[in-house]
Design a protein around this motif. Structure first.
Motif, PDB file in Angstrom:
ATOM      1  N   LYS A   2       0.819  -1.218   0.000  1.00  0.00           N
ATOM      2  CA  LYS A   2       0.000   0.000   0.000  1.00  0.00           C
ATOM      3  C   LYS A   2       0.851   1.266   0.000  1.00  0.00           C
ATOM      4  O   LYS A   2       0.480   2.273  -0.613  1.00  0.00           O
ATOM      5  N   LEU A   3       2.001   1.225   0.674  1.00  0.00           N
ATOM      6  CA  LEU A   3       2.859   2.408   0.744  1.00  0.00           C
ATOM      7  C   LEU A   3       3.489   2.753  -0.605  1.00  0.00           C
ATOM      8  O   LEU A   3       3.768   3.912  -0.884  1.00  0.00           O
ATOM      9  N   SER A   4       3.707   1.733  -1.442  1.00  0.00           N
ATOM     10  CA  SER A   4       4.368   1.988  -2.722  1.00  0.00           C
ATOM     11  C   SER A   4       3.388   2.307  -3.850  1.00  0.00           C
ATOM     12  O   SER A   4       3.811   2.608  -4.955  1.00  0.00           O
ATOM     13  N   LEU A   5       2.072   2.254  -3.582  1.00  0.00           N
ATOM     14  CA  LEU A   5       1.069   2.511  -4.611  1.00  0.00           C
ATOM     15  C   LEU A   5       0.109   3.597  -4.180  1.00  0.00           C
ATOM     16  O   LEU A   5      -0.137   3.797  -2.993  1.00  0.00           O
ATOM     17  N   SER A   6      -0.453   4.295  -5.163  1.00  0.00           N
ATOM     18  CA  SER A   6      -1.461   5.307  -4.841  1.00  0.00           C
ATOM     19  C   SER A   6      -2.849   4.687  -4.759  1.00  0.00           C
ATOM     20  O   SER A   6      -3.682   5.119  -3.977  1.00  0.00           O
ATOM     21  N   THR A   7      -3.114   3.653  -5.581  1.00  0.00           N
ATOM     22  CA  THR A   7      -4.410   2.990  -5.572  1.00  0.00           C
ATOM     23  C   THR A   7      -4.224   1.498  -5.797  1.00  0.00           C
ATOM     24  O   THR A   7      -3.242   1.079  -6.406  1.00  0.00           O
ATOM     25  N   GLY A   8      -5.182   0.705  -5.318  1.00  0.00           N
ATOM     26  CA  GLY A   8      -5.077  -0.745  -5.445  1.00  0.00           C
ATOM     27  C   GLY A   8      -5.836  -1.293  -6.625  1.00  0.00           C
ATOM     28  O   GLY A   8      -5.980  -2.492  -6.773  1.00  0.00           O
ATOM     29  N   ARG A   9      -6.347  -0.431  -7.489  1.00  0.00           N
ATOM     30  CA  ARG A   9      -7.203  -0.903  -8.579  1.00  0.00           C
ATOM     31  C   ARG A   9      -6.511  -0.944  -9.937  1.00  0.00           C
ATOM     32  O   ARG A   9      -7.177  -0.998 -10.958  1.00  0.00           O
ATOM     33  N   THR A  10      -5.190  -0.921  -9.965  1.00  0.00           N
ATOM     34  CA  THR A  10      -4.481  -0.941 -11.239  1.00  0.00           C
ATOM     35  C   THR A  10      -3.794  -2.276 -11.465  1.00  0.00           C
ATOM     36  O   THR A  10      -3.606  -3.066 -10.540  1.00  0.00           O
ATOM     37  N   CYS A  11      -3.405  -2.501 -12.703  1.00  0.00           N
ATOM     38  CA  CYS A  11      -2.664  -3.717 -13.049  1.00  0.00           C
ATOM     39  C   CYS A  11      -1.277  -3.710 -12.415  1.00  0.00           C
ATOM     40  O   CYS A  11      -0.744  -4.764 -12.073  1.00  0.00           O
ATOM     41  N   ASP A  12      -0.691  -2.520 -12.248  1.00  0.00           N
ATOM     42  CA  ASP A  12       0.620  -2.436 -11.596  1.00  0.00           C
ATOM     43  C   ASP A  12       0.541  -2.903 -10.152  1.00  0.00           C
ATOM     44  O   ASP A  12       1.442  -3.590  -9.664  1.00  0.00           O
ATOM     45  N   ALA A  13      -0.552  -2.545  -9.475  1.00  0.00           N
ATOM     46  CA  ALA A  13      -0.744  -2.995  -8.094  1.00  0.00           C
ATOM     47  C   ALA A  13      -0.890  -4.514  -8.046  1.00  0.00           C
ATOM     48  O   ALA A  13      -0.338  -5.172  -7.157  1.00  0.00           O
ATOM     49  N   SER A  14      -1.603  -5.073  -9.000  1.00  0.00           N
ATOM     50  CA  SER A  14      -1.790  -6.523  -9.037  1.00  0.00           C
ATOM     51  C   SER A  14      -0.471  -7.240  -9.308  1.00  0.00           C
ATOM     52  O   SER A  14      -0.177  -8.270  -8.701  1.00  0.00           O
ATOM     53  N   ARG A  15       0.310  -6.710 -10.229  1.00  0.00           N
ATOM     54  CA  ARG A  15       1.606  -7.315 -10.541  1.00  0.00           C
ATOM     55  C   ARG A  15       2.523  -7.279  -9.320  1.00  0.00           C
ATOM     56  O   ARG A  15       3.161  -8.274  -8.979  1.00  0.00           O
ATOM     57  N   LEU A  16       2.562  -6.148  -8.638  1.00  0.00           N
ATOM     58  CA  LEU A  16       3.393  -6.015  -7.444  1.00  0.00           C
ATOM     59  C   LEU A  16       2.938  -6.978  -6.352  1.00  0.00           C
ATOM     60  O   LEU A  16       3.752  -7.599  -5.665  1.00  0.00           O
ATOM     61  N   MET A  17       1.616  -7.133  -6.215  1.00  0.00           N
ATOM     62  CA  MET A  17       1.091  -8.055  -5.217  1.00  0.00           C
ATOM     63  C   MET A  17       1.427  -9.503  -5.566  1.00  0.00           C
ATOM     64  O   MET A  17       1.731 -10.309  -4.689  1.00  0.00           O
ATOM     65  N   GLY A  18       1.379  -9.858  -6.849  1.00  0.00           N
ATOM     66  CA  GLY A  18       1.765 -11.200  -7.278  1.00  0.00           C
ATOM     67  C   GLY A  18       3.216 -11.494  -6.967  1.00  0.00           C
ATOM     68  O   GLY A  18       3.563 -12.597  -6.525  1.00  0.00           O
ATOM     69  N   GLU A  19       4.085 -10.515  -7.175  1.00  0.00           N
ATOM     70  CA  GLU A  19       5.505 -10.683  -6.861  1.00  0.00           C
ATOM     71  C   GLU A  19       5.720 -10.859  -5.355  1.00  0.00           C
ATOM     72  O   GLU A  19       6.497 -11.707  -4.920  1.00  0.00           O
ATOM     73  N   LYS A  20       4.999 -10.065  -4.554  1.00  0.00           N
ATOM     74  CA  LYS A  20       5.118 -10.162  -3.098  1.00  0.00           C
ATOM     75  C   LYS A  20       4.604 -11.518  -2.604  1.00  0.00           C
ATOM     76  O   LYS A  20       5.210 -12.150  -1.733  1.00  0.00           O
ATOM     77  N   LEU A  21       3.493 -11.988  -3.187  1.00  0.00           N
ATOM     78  CA  LEU A  21       2.926 -13.285  -2.814  1.00  0.00           C
ATOM     79  C   LEU A  21       3.891 -14.416  -3.152  1.00  0.00           C
ATOM     80  O   LEU A  21       4.082 -15.344  -2.368  1.00  0.00           O
ATOM     81  N   ALA A  22       4.533 -14.332  -4.313  1.00  0.00           N
ATOM     82  CA  ALA A  22       5.509 -15.353  -4.710  1.00  0.00           C
ATOM     83  C   ALA A  22       6.719 -15.341  -3.776  1.00  0.00           C
ATOM     84  O   ALA A  22       7.232 -16.395  -3.393  1.00  0.00           O
ATOM     85  N   GLU A  23       7.135 -14.154  -3.389  1.00  0.00           N
ATOM     86  CA  GLU A  23       8.272 -14.037  -2.465  1.00  0.00           C
ATOM     87  C   GLU A  23       7.946 -14.687  -1.114  1.00  0.00           C
ATOM     88  O   GLU A  23       8.759 -15.432  -0.557  1.00  0.00           O
ATOM     89  N   LEU A  24       6.736 -14.434  -0.599  1.00  0.00           N
ATOM     90  CA  LEU A  24       6.327 -15.036   0.670  1.00  0.00           C
ATOM     91  C   LEU A  24       6.191 -16.550   0.554  1.00  0.00           C
ATOM     92  O   LEU A  24       6.550 -17.293   1.474  1.00  0.00           O
ATOM     93  N   SER A  25       5.670 -17.021  -0.582  1.00  0.00           N
ATOM     94  CA  SER A  25       5.475 -18.467  -0.747  1.00  0.00           C
ATOM     95  C   SER A  25       6.808 -19.196  -0.915  1.00  0.00           C
ATOM     96  O   SER A  25       6.951 -20.335  -0.462  1.00  0.00           O
ATOM     97  N   LEU A  26       7.763 -18.566  -1.564  1.00  0.00           N
ATOM     98  CA  LEU A  26       9.076 -19.194  -1.709  1.00  0.00           C
ATOM     99  C   LEU A  26       9.779 -19.319  -0.354  1.00  0.00           C
ATOM    100  O   LEU A  26      10.546 -20.252  -0.132  1.00  0.00           O
ATOM    101  N   LYS A  27       9.491 -18.393   0.576  1.00  0.00           N
ATOM    102  CA  LYS A  27      10.043 -18.508   1.922  1.00  0.00           C
ATOM    103  C   LYS A  27       9.455 -19.709   2.660  1.00  0.00           C
ATOM    104  O   LYS A  27      10.096 -20.299   3.507  1.00  0.00           O
ATOM    105  N   LYS A  28       8.212 -20.072   2.315  1.00  0.00           N
ATOM    106  CA  LYS A  28       7.556 -21.236   2.935  1.00  0.00           C
ATOM    107  C   LYS A  28       7.746 -22.504   2.113  1.00  0.00           C
ATOM    108  O   LYS A  28       7.047 -23.488   2.322  1.00  0.00           O
ATOM    109  N   ASN A  29       8.654 -22.479   1.143  1.00  0.00           N
ATOM    110  CA  ASN A  29       8.984 -23.628   0.285  1.00  0.00           C
ATOM    111  C   ASN A  29       7.801 -24.104  -0.559  1.00  0.00           C
ATOM    112  O   ASN A  29       7.630 -25.297  -0.788  1.00  0.00           O
TER     113      ASN A  29
END
Length: 135
Positions: free
Chosen positions: A77-104
């Motif tokens: 949320k701090l790095s985006l102005s709104t959550g309704r864009t494709c850029d926000a979705s892409r960033l969230m997908g990257e963050k989700l993948a990063e968290l999941s890779l930490k959990k193997n």
């Protein structure tokens, strides 16, 4: 109740009493019958509202949510102005993948729900793939 795509469209066109939420639920259940998450390949479930997008990685055999992420999370949320864009979705997908890779968790099954694989849903999937998840 599992229905084919043809039956769903007939219901939508012929039966004017079928409300949009009921149609959406039937459509989601028809897709969900084909997609199951296991311990080896959990399910990535996506929910999209007008303002934000939410995603969970779910193990259906144990009925447990392994991890969740949304555009309301502080780091996103701090790095985006709104959550309704494709850029926000892409960033969230990257963050989700990063968290999941930490959990193997490296391999998943993508559950788009009643949404078309287009726009924000596609951007989330592309972001997760780019960060290392395998669909």
């Amino acid at each position: 109740m599992k229905l084919s795509k043809r039956t769903l469209f007939k219901l939508k066109n012929k039966n004017k009493k079928l409300k949009p939420n009921k149609y959406k639920k039937l459509k989601r259940e028809a897709l969900r019958g084909n997609i199951k998450g296991t311990v080896e390949r959990p399910r990535l479930s996506v929910y999209r509202s007008n303002e934000h997008i939410y995603a969970q990685i779910i193990d259906d055999t144990n009925s447990r949510t392994l991890l969740a992420c949304s555009t309301l999370d502080r780091s996103i949320k701090l790095s985006l102005s709104t959550g309704r864009t494709c850029d926000a979705s892409r960033l969230m997908g990257e963050k989700l993948a990063e968290l999941s890779l930490k959990k193997n968790v490296t391999k998943i099954v993508f559950d788009r729900g009643p949404y078309l694989y287009h726009g924000r849903i596609k951007a989330l999937a592309d972001g997760a793939r780019a960060a290392g998840l395998q669909f």
